[in-house]
Motif scaffolding. Sequence first.
Motif, PDB file in Angstrom:
ATOM      1  N   SER A  64     -14.101  -0.746   1.062  1.00 32.44           N
ATOM      2  CA  SER A  64     -12.680  -0.521   0.418  1.00 32.44           C
ATOM      3  C   SER A  64     -12.561   0.698   0.312  1.00 32.44           C
ATOM      4  O   SER A  64     -13.702   1.328  -0.124  1.00 32.44           O
ATOM      5  CB  SER A  64     -12.271  -1.591  -0.468  1.00 32.44           C
ATOM      6  OG  SER A  64     -11.001  -1.353  -0.749  1.00 32.44           O
ATOM      7  N   ILE A  71      -2.600   5.010   0.041  1.00 34.25           N
ATOM      8  CA  ILE A  71      -2.835   3.918   0.750  1.00 34.25           C
ATOM      9  C   ILE A  71      -4.309   3.314   0.563  1.00 34.25           C
ATOM     10  O   ILE A  71      -5.201   4.133   0.187  1.00 34.25           O
ATOM     11  CB  ILE A  71      -3.014   4.252   2.445  1.00 34.25           C
ATOM     12  CG1 ILE A  71      -1.584   4.710   2.993  1.00 34.25           C
ATOM     13  CG2 ILE A  71      -3.509   3.375   3.136  1.00 34.25           C
ATOM     14  CD1 ILE A  71      -1.562   5.301   4.136  1.00 34.25           C
ATOM     15  N   THR A  72      -4.235   1.994   0.469  1.00 34.06           N
ATOM     16  CA  THR A  72      -5.412   1.355  -0.037  1.00 34.06           C
ATOM     17  C   THR A  72      -5.909   0.475   1.352  1.00 34.06           C
ATOM     18  O   THR A  72      -5.053   0.178   2.035  1.00 34.06           O
ATOM     19  CB  THR A  72      -5.458   0.471  -1.072  1.00 34.06           C
ATOM     20  OG1 THR A  72      -4.487  -0.615  -1.027  1.00 34.06           O
ATOM     21  CG2 THR A  72      -5.106   1.191  -2.482  1.00 34.06           C
ATOM     22  N   VAL A  73      -7.208   0.586   1.783  1.00 34.18           N
ATOM     23  CA  VAL A  73      -7.565  -0.120   2.731  1.00 34.18           C
ATOM     24  C   VAL A  73      -8.767  -0.935   2.579  1.00 34.18           C
ATOM     25  O   VAL A  73      -9.712  -0.371   1.891  1.00 34.18           O
ATOM     26  CB  VAL A  73      -8.043   0.983   3.887  1.00 34.18           C
ATOM     27  CG1 VAL A  73      -8.698   0.066   5.234  1.00 34.18           C
ATOM     28  CG2 VAL A  73      -6.865   2.005   4.164  1.00 34.18           C
ATOM     29  N   TRP A  88      -4.311  -3.210   4.427  1.00 35.33           N
ATOM     30  CA  TRP A  88      -3.871  -2.042   4.081  1.00 35.33           C
ATOM     31  C   TRP A  88      -2.491  -2.091   3.237  1.00 35.33           C
ATOM     32  O   TRP A  88      -1.638  -3.211   3.449  1.00 35.33           O
ATOM     33  CB  TRP A  88      -3.886  -0.790   4.968  1.00 35.33           C
ATOM     34  CG  TRP A  88      -3.150  -1.041   6.237  1.00 35.33           C
ATOM     35  CD1 TRP A  88      -1.836  -1.659   6.465  1.00 35.33           C
ATOM     36  CD2 TRP A  88      -3.588  -0.606   7.563  1.00 35.33           C
ATOM     37  NE1 TRP A  88      -1.519  -1.608   7.854  1.00 35.33           N
ATOM     38  CE2 TRP A  88      -2.687  -1.017   8.489  1.00 35.33           C
ATOM     39  CE3 TRP A  88      -4.815  -0.368   8.041  1.00 35.33           C
ATOM     40  CZ2 TRP A  88      -2.656  -0.814   9.825  1.00 35.33           C
ATOM     41  CZ3 TRP A  88      -4.913  -0.277   9.377  1.00 35.33           C
ATOM     42  CH2 TRP A  88      -3.991  -0.680  10.182  1.00 35.33           C
TER      43      TRP A  88
END
Length: 109
Positions: A64, A71-73, A88
């Motif tokens: 992560s 943006i978080t992935v 995401w």
Amino acid sequence: MNAPLPGFAGRTYLFEVDNGASFRNAYSADGTRLHWEGLGESAGQHEDVPLHVAAVGPNVWFVSWTERSGITVSHVMDLDALTVKVFWTWEGETGRVGELHTGTLTPSW
């Protein structure tokens, strides 16, 4: 006791997502950083990010990161099957938006 070196450490993959997006993901030798580069419609976008990594199972990794844009992935990478489940999130007009996708990995050197 040291954590095991992630199976993706020091490797580069072409990551192709079910929505048509594609990326070149190059992982640092110690598996703590990622340099991703957008391809196709995302060409020209790239970033170096620190990773949060945990082993999920044999050759399966949870990875992560958060990008400058917010943006978080999150990936669950199965390195035996060369598949990824990716989630995401980003800030949309009416609040946080999230998408779940699947993708494939093709090793490249």
